[in-house]
Motif scaffolding. Structure first.
Motif, mmCIF file in Angstrom:
data_model
loop_
_atom_site.group_PDB
_atom_site.id
_atom_site.type_symbol
_atom_site.label_atom_id
_atom_site.label_comp_id
_atom_site.label_asym_id
_atom_site.label_seq_id
_atom_site.Cartn_x
_atom_site.Cartn_y
_atom_site.Cartn_z
ATOM 1 N N MET A 75 0.523 -1.070 -0.237
ATOM 2 C CA MET A 75 0.156 -0.002 0.154
ATOM 3 C C MET A 75 0.505 1.693 -0.089
ATOM 4 N N LEU A 76 0.395 2.674 -0.933
ATOM 5 C CA LEU A 76 1.325 3.395 -0.668
ATOM 6 C C LEU A 76 0.389 4.371 -0.916
ATOM 7 N N ASP A 77 0.700 5.804 0.191
ATOM 8 C CA ASP A 77 0.227 6.472 0.922
ATOM 9 C C ASP A 77 0.878 7.629 -0.577
ATOM 10 N N LEU A 78 0.182 8.648 -0.830
ATOM 11 C CA LEU A 78 1.014 9.799 -1.662
ATOM 12 C C LEU A 78 0.099 11.168 -1.417
ATOM 13 N N ARG A 79 1.281 12.109 -1.515
ATOM 14 C CA ARG A 79 0.618 13.332 -1.958
ATOM 15 C C ARG A 79 1.204 13.867 -2.664
ATOM 16 N N LEU A 80 0.244 14.461 -3.341
ATOM 17 C CA LEU A 80 -0.175 15.386 -4.837
ATOM 18 C C LEU A 80 0.122 16.813 -4.830
ATOM 19 N N PRO A 81 0.679 17.597 -5.052
ATOM 20 C CA PRO A 81 0.542 19.110 -5.211
ATOM 21 C C PRO A 81 -0.724 18.438 -5.991
ATOM 22 N N ALA A 82 -1.432 19.749 -5.263
ATOM 23 C CA ALA A 82 -3.238 20.545 -5.722
ATOM 24 C C ALA A 82 -3.252 20.487 -7.621
ATOM 25 N N ASP A 83 -2.183 20.964 -7.992
ATOM 26 C CA ASP A 83 -3.133 20.580 -9.560
ATOM 27 C C ASP A 83 -2.289 19.589 -10.391
ATOM 28 N N ILE A 84 -1.402 18.468 -9.682
ATOM 29 C CA ILE A 84 -1.869 17.457 -10.385
ATOM 30 C C ILE A 84 -2.382 16.384 -10.292
ATOM 31 N N GLU A 85 -3.327 16.540 -8.883
ATOM 32 C CA GLU A 85 -4.282 15.723 -8.038
ATOM 33 C C GLU A 85 -5.326 15.959 -9.372
ATOM 34 N N LYS A 86 -5.579 17.585 -9.498
ATOM 35 C CA LYS A 86 -7.396 17.699 -10.642
ATOM 36 C C LYS A 86 -6.897 17.551 -11.718
ATOM 37 N N ARG A 87 -5.345 17.244 -12.262
ATOM 38 C CA ARG A 87 -5.315 16.698 -13.696
ATOM 39 C C ARG A 87 -5.535 15.421 -13.505
ATOM 40 N N LEU A 88 -5.105 14.677 -12.325
ATOM 41 C CA LEU A 88 -5.451 13.370 -12.528
ATOM 42 C C LEU A 88 -7.436 12.982 -11.800
ATOM 43 N N GLU A 89 -7.783 13.652 -11.044
ATOM 44 C CA GLU A 89 -9.692 13.773 -11.308
ATOM 45 C C GLU A 89 -9.976 14.362 -12.295
ATOM 46 N N ASP A 90 -9.987 14.799 -13.357
ATOM 47 C CA ASP A 90 -9.758 15.291 -14.822
ATOM 48 C C ASP A 90 -9.623 13.529 -15.651
ATOM 49 N N LEU A 91 -8.743 13.502 -15.873
ATOM 50 C CA LEU A 91 -9.079 12.747 -16.399
ATOM 51 C C LEU A 91 -9.287 11.756 -16.081
ATOM 52 N N ALA A 92 -8.861 10.661 -15.244
ATOM 53 C CA ALA A 92 -9.675 9.775 -14.392
ATOM 54 C C ALA A 92 -11.351 9.741 -14.583
ATOM 55 N N ARG A 93 -12.273 10.604 -14.608
ATOM 56 C CA ARG A 93 -13.382 11.436 -14.655
ATOM 57 C C ARG A 93 -13.597 11.408 -16.466
ATOM 58 N N LYS A 94 -12.807 11.599 -17.233
ATOM 59 C CA LYS A 94 -12.950 11.946 -18.370
ATOM 60 C C LYS A 94 -12.944 9.887 -18.879
ATOM 61 N N THR A 95 -11.541 9.395 -18.555
ATOM 62 C CA THR A 95 -12.074 8.510 -19.740
ATOM 63 C C THR A 95 -12.310 6.870 -18.777
ATOM 64 N N GLY A 96 -12.964 7.158 -17.225
ATOM 65 C CA GLY A 96 -14.090 6.275 -17.164
ATOM 66 C C GLY A 96 -12.989 5.479 -16.231
ATOM 67 N N ARG A 97 -12.214 5.503 -15.954
ATOM 68 C CA ARG A 97 -10.668 5.079 -14.632
ATOM 69 C C ARG A 97 -10.750 5.677 -13.870
ATOM 70 N N SER A 98 -9.534 4.744 -13.095
ATOM 71 C CA SER A 98 -9.644 5.608 -11.277
ATOM 72 C C SER A 98 -8.132 6.375 -11.391
ATOM 73 N N LYS A 99 -8.076 6.622 -10.817
ATOM 74 C CA LYS A 99 -7.140 7.712 -10.533
ATOM 75 C C LYS A 99 -5.760 6.824 -9.803
#
Length: 74
Positions: A1-25
């Motif tokens: 298991m890995l706990d990872l903190r990302l900068p807010a802008d990277i987290e937002k890009r990741l969330e957007d990509l996940a939402r657009k593709t239907g895949r998980s972050k």
């Protein structure tokens, strides 16, 4: 298991990509790690080898000598 903190802008890009593709972050984080882990390992090994050469811990061998060792001389 890995706990990872990302900068807010990277987290937002990741969330957007996940939402657009239907895949998980997690899917995209895993893909990014797999894609770049070999490169990071190679970089580390190259830096370590350079440090060993600069400190005199190891040396080099001429290509011609290496070819002789392996019976590949002309």
């Amino acid at each position: 298991m890995l706990d990872l903190r990302l900068p807010a802008d990277i987290e937002k890009r990741l969330e957007d990509l996940a939402r657009k593709t239907g895949r998980s972050k997690s899917y995209f984080v895993r893909e990014a790690i797999v894609e770049h882990l070999d490169d990071l390992e190679d970089l580390y090994l190259a830096e370590e080898r350079l440090r060993e050469l600069q400190s005199g811990e190891s040396g080099t061998i001429a290509l011609a000598d290496l070819m002789k060792i392996h019976g590949m001389e002309n």
